[in-house]
Motif scaffolding. Structure first.
Motif, PDB file in Angstrom:
ATOM      1  N   LEU A   1       0.826  -1.207   0.000  1.00 43.79           N
ATOM      2  CA  LEU A   1       0.000   0.000   0.000  1.00 43.79           C
ATOM      3  C   LEU A   1       0.862   1.260   0.000  1.00 43.79           C
ATOM      4  O   LEU A   1       0.492   2.275  -0.607  1.00 43.79           O
ATOM      5  CB  LEU A   1      -0.939   0.010   1.197  1.00 43.79           C
ATOM      6  N   ALA A   2       2.009   1.191   0.662  1.00 42.22           N
ATOM      7  CA  ALA A   2       2.907   2.349   0.676  1.00 42.22           C
ATOM      8  C   ALA A   2       3.354   2.697  -0.733  1.00 42.22           C
ATOM      9  O   ALA A   2       3.378   3.870  -1.123  1.00 42.22           O
ATOM     10  CB  ALA A   2       4.115   2.064   1.562  1.00 42.22           C
ATOM     11  N   LYS A   3       3.678   1.687  -1.527  1.00 40.33           N
ATOM     12  CA  LYS A   3       4.121   1.942  -2.896  1.00 40.33           C
ATOM     13  C   LYS A   3       2.979   2.470  -3.762  1.00 40.33           C
ATOM     14  O   LYS A   3       3.162   3.403  -4.559  1.00 40.33           O
ATOM     15  CB  LYS A   3       4.701   0.663  -3.512  1.00 40.33           C
ATOM     16  N   ILE A   4       1.788   1.883  -3.604  1.00 36.75           N
ATOM     17  CA  ILE A   4       0.640   2.359  -4.375  1.00 36.75           C
ATOM     18  C   ILE A   4       0.370   3.829  -4.059  1.00 36.75           C
ATOM     19  O   ILE A   4       0.128   4.645  -4.949  1.00 36.75           O
ATOM     20  CB  ILE A   4      -0.607   1.511  -4.062  1.00 36.75           C
ATOM     21  N   ALA A   5       0.415   4.172  -2.781  1.00 34.39           N
ATOM     22  CA  ALA A   5       0.125   5.548  -2.367  1.00 34.39           C
ATOM     23  C   ALA A   5       1.147   6.519  -2.935  1.00 34.39           C
ATOM     24  O   ALA A   5       0.781   7.563  -3.499  1.00 34.39           O
ATOM     25  CB  ALA A   5       0.085   5.640  -0.852  1.00 34.39           C
ATOM     26  N   THR A   6       2.417   6.205  -2.790  1.00 37.88           N
ATOM     27  CA  THR A   6       3.451   7.132  -3.255  1.00 37.88           C
ATOM     28  C   THR A   6       3.484   7.205  -4.776  1.00 37.88           C
ATOM     29  O   THR A   6       3.734   8.273  -5.346  1.00 37.88           O
ATOM     30  CB  THR A   6       4.828   6.736  -2.709  1.00 37.88           C
ATOM     31  N   ASP A   7       3.213   6.107  -5.455  1.00 33.66           N
ATOM     32  CA  ASP A   7       3.216   6.101  -6.924  1.00 33.66           C
ATOM     33  C   ASP A   7       2.052   6.898  -7.503  1.00 33.66           C
ATOM     34  O   ASP A   7       2.123   7.383  -8.640  1.00 33.66           O
ATOM     35  CB  ASP A   7       3.144   4.668  -7.465  1.00 33.66           C
TER      36      ASP A   7
END
Length: 315
Positions: A193-199
């Motif tokens: 989820l961290a990657k989805i959010a930052t991307d």
């Protein structure tokens, strides 16, 4: 201050959780807390249409009702940003189109508002096609009843599906994500989820930021939580590794002459994608420690210590 995702909304980097209002904080106490929060320059309140239906004598919507009365009484509608959620109120369960429409109108009435600043789908509803849910939420944005949309408690796979459907249909993009995330519970957010959010430039607002009081040092033994309103939730954090995290927070708090809650929230503000943690209080004297978090700068050694002890929890 920080913007929520790609929106034009500026917020203080601590969100006040509204779940105690009408539960562990009565209306008068809630007003006192909200007054102090606004007077400090903070402006972002998080609630839900379901808060707190599970409390004896409640039916859901008590928190929204108190917040709406306070905003109206103080004349602060244009100064306070309110996020609420749909899908969990006892009378409006799930995310079918007609349920969303009716629940939004009910929230607007309780909030004494003509628009909801940020509207989350509270929990995924596997029984309803995601396309139907997103079409209904988009219709609220197009009608002006909702300014922006958010996602709460969805798996990474379902968030990616949400984004795909949004892109394919030209729907309003989500600007906010709300996961369970703190120093003793990291797996719900990291790493996917961290990657989805930052991307995708989605702002993240973690709930249970203080692990229901566990990270404040309030509970050092299981006996400390017996009979507590948060006993069911807090019990899940107890372990030797979890208590080691509490000890590390206490050490750092002593170094900075601040409260443990300030340290726990400041750590969250160093994490990828986090715009503001959500934390709540039941007494006004608990509030300053939360509001101090955005100004606390943790050293690299302190961050390394928290990373070490937190990783050992494995949660």
């Amino acid at each position: 201050m920080a913007k929520i995702g790609s929106s034009d909304i500026d917020i203080f980097r601590l969100s006040l959780g509204g779940n105690p209002f009408g539960w562990t904080a009565d209306e008068a106490t809630s007003f006192e807390i909200l007054d102090a929060f606004a007077e400090s320059g903070a402006n972002f309140i998080d609630t839900s249409d379901s808060y707190t239906a599970s409390a004896p004598g409640n039916s859901g919507g008590e928190s929204e009702t108190i917040i709406g009365k306070w905003i109206t009484d103080r004349g602060l509608r244009d100064d306070i940003v309110v996020a609420t959620k749909v899908g969990s109120h006892p009378d409006f369960k799930g995310l079918k189109a007609e349920t969303i429409a009716a629940a939004a109108d009910a929230s607007l009435r309780r909030l004494h508002a003509d628009r909801i600043d940020l509207y989350y789908a509270h929990f995924d509803d596997p029984s309803t096609p995601l396309e139907e849910t997103l079409e209904a939420l988009n219709a609220l944005v197009e009608s002006g009843k909702v300014r922006y949309l958010g996602i709460s408690n969805y798996t990474p796979e379902r968030v990616r599906e949400w984004l795909r459907i949004t892109e394919e249909n030209g729907y309003a993009r989500p600007i906010a994500l709300q996961p369970h995330y703190n120093l003793v519970h990291r797996k719900s957010y990291e790493p996917e989820l961290a990657k989805i959010a930052t991307d995708n430039n989605i702002s993240v607002f973690p709930y249970f930021a203080l692990a229901s009081g566990f990270l404040t040092g309030k509970y050092r033994t299981r006996a400390d939580i017996d009979g507590s309103p948060r006993e069911r939730i807090t019990a899940s954090y107890f372990s030797d590794a979890g208590l080691a995290v509490v000890d590390a927070i206490a050490e750092i708090a002593e170094n900075h002459t601040c409260e443990m809650s300030t340290v726990a929230l400041a750590w969250l503000l160093t994490r990828p994608g986090i715009t503001a943690p959500i934390a709540s209080v039941s007494r006004v004297e608990q509030l300053p420690a939360l509001l101090d978090a955005p100004d606390l700068v943790l050293t690299s050694d302190e961050l390394d210590l928290l990373e070490q002890v937190s990783a050992a929890v494995g949660a």
